[in-house]
Design an enzyme around this catalytic site. Structure first.
Site, PDB file in Angstrom:
ATOM      1  N   ASP A   5      -3.777  -6.637  -8.017  1.00  0.00           N
ATOM      2  CA  ASP A   5      -3.700  -5.473  -7.132  1.00  0.00           C
ATOM      3  C   ASP A   5      -4.781  -5.445  -6.052  1.00  0.00           C
ATOM      4  O   ASP A   5      -4.655  -4.721  -5.075  1.00  0.00           O
ATOM      5  CB  ASP A   5      -3.805  -4.184  -7.946  1.00  0.00           C
ATOM      6  CG  ASP A   5      -2.611  -3.967  -8.858  1.00  0.00           C
ATOM      7  OD1 ASP A   5      -1.524  -4.465  -8.502  1.00  0.00           O
ATOM      8  OD2 ASP A   5      -2.766  -3.319  -9.909  1.00  0.00           O
TER       9      ASP A   5
ATOM     10  N   ASP B 257      -7.025  -1.895  -3.610  1.00  0.00           N
ATOM     11  CA  ASP B 257      -6.483  -0.894  -4.527  1.00  0.00           C
ATOM     12  C   ASP B 257      -7.628  -0.025  -5.043  1.00  0.00           C
ATOM     13  O   ASP B 257      -8.327   0.584  -4.263  1.00  0.00           O
ATOM     14  CB  ASP B 257      -5.710  -1.585  -5.652  1.00  0.00           C
ATOM     15  CG  ASP B 257      -4.842  -0.616  -6.428  1.00  0.00           C
ATOM     16  OD1 ASP B 257      -4.361   0.364  -5.838  1.00  0.00           O
ATOM     17  OD2 ASP B 257      -4.628  -0.827  -7.635  1.00  0.00           O
TER      18      ASP B 257
ATOM     19  N   ASP C 266     -10.458   0.476 -11.980  1.00  0.00           N
ATOM     20  CA  ASP C 266      -9.258   0.959 -12.663  1.00  0.00           C
ATOM     21  C   ASP C 266      -9.329   0.556 -14.127  1.00  0.00           C
ATOM     22  O   ASP C 266      -9.655  -0.606 -14.439  1.00  0.00           O
ATOM     23  CB  ASP C 266      -7.986   0.377 -12.041  1.00  0.00           C
ATOM     24  CG  ASP C 266      -7.599   1.063 -10.731  1.00  0.00           C
ATOM     25  OD1 ASP C 266      -8.363   1.936 -10.269  1.00  0.00           O
ATOM     26  OD2 ASP C 266      -6.549   0.705 -10.177  1.00  0.00           O
TER      27      ASP C 266
ATOM     28  N   ARG D 206      -9.224  10.521  -6.144  1.00  0.00           N
ATOM     29  CA  ARG D 206      -9.326   9.793  -7.412  1.00  0.00           C
ATOM     30  C   ARG D 206     -10.767   9.474  -7.797  1.00  0.00           C
ATOM     31  O   ARG D 206     -11.173   8.318  -7.860  1.00  0.00           O
ATOM     32  CB  ARG D 206      -8.496   8.494  -7.377  1.00  0.00           C
ATOM     33  CG  ARG D 206      -7.013   8.734  -7.209  1.00  0.00           C
ATOM     34  CD  ARG D 206      -6.219   7.466  -7.444  1.00  0.00           C
ATOM     35  NE  ARG D 206      -4.781   7.708  -7.343  1.00  0.00           N
ATOM     36  CZ  ARG D 206      -3.843   6.816  -7.618  1.00  0.00           C
ATOM     37  NH1 ARG D 206      -4.194   5.603  -8.006  1.00  0.00           N
ATOM     38  NH2 ARG D 206      -2.572   7.118  -7.499  1.00  0.00           N
TER      39      ARG D 206
END
Length: 500
Positions: free
Chosen positions: A216, A240, A244, A296
């Site tokens: 990603d 991205d 994560d 986020r």
């Protein structure tokens, strides 16, 4: 112990029934074998360590100016010979990732070569060669270097990257991947301008090399991994996420980092339907969320996320978001809202109606709100007791500056332009409006040295999660009753009657 064979017999009957439709996936409350059974105990221990460190700083500040009150930094930085005892860092973790050993007890591996010319057969002396080894390693660098990756940098377990004393940049294609492993510490490096990569042969251990599909473009990708600690890194400009964590990852601490110039900063949880992420437990503490961030910080699904003592200096959309009923415990943070009147809310329930999220446990305790920022609690977080924390805001602001003063790579400037002018990166720069517009007031004389009160506000009333049982009898009994219930509801009692 006869219950286990009985369960197996029932399961065989169930599978042999051609009319059965396997529709129980969503009904099972899955958990992870590595999650902590009492997350609130971990939260309380973090609070205690911050309290002790701040108290020690107040008592000894005249004699030891190195003390900041940050329990991670104060654990090792006051030792003038820290470079001779680098592995002491592994004893300084806090939060859910505090048990990450990294390469503790292993040999020191010195990276002398910044190249990455052959990901399928790495050259000794390169970072890629170091991180794929089977043995525990404490990885350091011979000099300042920029490592421009050709493909994903796939780690093996029990590794520490320790960039202290050097200026190390990891960039390029794929960046850092922590997949199906445990016990990794990543400390004091820059990770930036990471791009998708893949459809290539990449080595992940001395004995395994295989095909990798397209990644990603995350800065650090945590995939079904546990006992991970990311500390004092500077992350920005990735395709991205910057960090994560998905697919059942847990036991993670993200601390003392500096995030900047990025849209989707941090994702915790793979998918709303991926219920294994209910076991995810992540601590986000002492980080600086700087300029050019959009959303986020983090965005959560399922799991238990503790967000403590971070400095959020604006956002464009929201700071903390989530779906699928995550527990979000926000304590002692400073949230500075942007000037946009439509973006003052800290929180966002993603694609969910209020009647669905009203019982989600999102609480704010001891947080301070600047420039009109506001946090919408729910579930246990809606209790009136948390509103009392506003009287402690001014003192919390002072402590946040101390606790986050060294966030990011040591020596980096704080929100002072673009750190990487030689790279072509995206991102939106916004002006920071930190500081003076803090609501509420209070007296310094009212706390009597209670730094818990300053940083975290009142005590939490949230009950600890029950401990998962490992008893075979319990599991067998549960499986038996579950299978009987399914048979009863799907077979018109035919198989049940045959078993009586």
């Amino acid at each position: 112990m006869l219950l286990l064979p009985i369960s197996c017999m029932l399961l065989m009957c169930l599978l042999l029934n051609s009319s059965f439709s396997f529709q129980i996936k969503a009904s099972l409350n899955l958990s992870l074998p590595h999650q902590h059974p009492h997350p609130q105990a971990v939260v309380n221990e973090l609070q205690r360590k911050v309290n002790v460190s701040l108290s020690r700083r107040e008592l000894l500040s005249k004699d030891q100016s190195c003390l900041t009150g940050n329990p991670i930094d104060d654990c090792w930085r006051c030792d003038p010979n820290w470079a001779a005892n680098r592995q002491r860092l592994a004893d300084c973790g806090i939060g859910f990732g505090r048990d990450a050993l990294g390469g503790k007890g292993g040999q020191i591996y010195l990276v002398t070569d910044s190249s990455d010319s052959n990901p399928s057969n790495p050259i000794p002396g390169t970072l890629r060669h170091a991180v794929i080894q089977d043995d525990p390693l404490w990885i350091i660098f011979s000099s300042d270097m920029t490592i421009n990756l050709k493909h994903e940098l796939i780690f093996n377990s029990f590794k520490t990257i320790d960039g202290r004393g050097t200026n190390v940049h990891v960039t390029g294609h794929g960046c850092i991947t922590l997949q199906y492993i445990s016990n990794v510490i990543i400390h004091n490096i820059h990770v930036h301008h990471c791009k998708p990569s893949g459809n290539a042969i990449v080595r992940s251990s001395p004995t395994h090399v295989g095909f990798r599909g397209l990644s990603d473009g995350d800065g650090i990708s945590i995939f079904s991994a546990h006992k991970i600690w990311i500390d004092h890194c500077s992350l920005s400009y990735c395709t991205d996420g910057l960090i994560d964590a998905i697919m059942g990852s847990t036991g993670i601490t993200i601390s003392n980092n500096h995030f900047a110039h990025h849209d989707e900063v941090m994702l915790l949880g793979h998918d709303d339907r991926y219920v294994a992420d209910k076991g995810m437990q992540v601590t986000i503490v002492f980080n600086h969320f700087g300029v050019g961030l959009v959303q986020r910080m983090p965005r959560c699904r399922h799991g238990y996320i503790h967000v403590a003592n971070n400095d959020f200096t604006q956002w464009e959309m929201y700071a903390i978001g989530g779906s699928a009923s995550p527990t979000i415990n926000s304590q002692g943070n400073r949230y500075t809202a942007p000037s946009d009147p439509n973006s003052k809310e800290v929180t966002k329930r993603v694609d969910t109606n209020e009647n669905e999220w009203s019982d989600w446990n999102w609480k704010t305790e001891g947080d301070i709100m600047v420039n009109g920022a506001f946090f919408v609690p729910s579930g246990a977080g809606a209790s009136a007791q948390y509103a009392e924390a506003t009287s402690l805001q001014p003192k919390s602001a002072v402590q946040i500056d101390q606790l986050t003063m060294y966030s990011g790579v040591f020596g980096d400037p704080r929100d002072n332009g673009d750190l990487y002018p030689g790279f072509n990166g995206g991102g939106t720069v916004t002006e920071s409006s930190k500081g003076n517009n803090v609501a509420g007031s209070g007296s310094d004389s009212g706390d009597n040295g209670n730094f818990f009160g300053m940083i975290f506000g009142g005590g939490s009333s949230q009950a600890a999660s029950p401990s998962p049982s490992s008893s075979i009898v319990f599991v067998s009994t549960f499986l038996s009753f579950l299978i009987i219930f399914i048979l009863d509801t799907t077979t018109n009692h035919v198989i049940l009657l045959s078993l009586l």
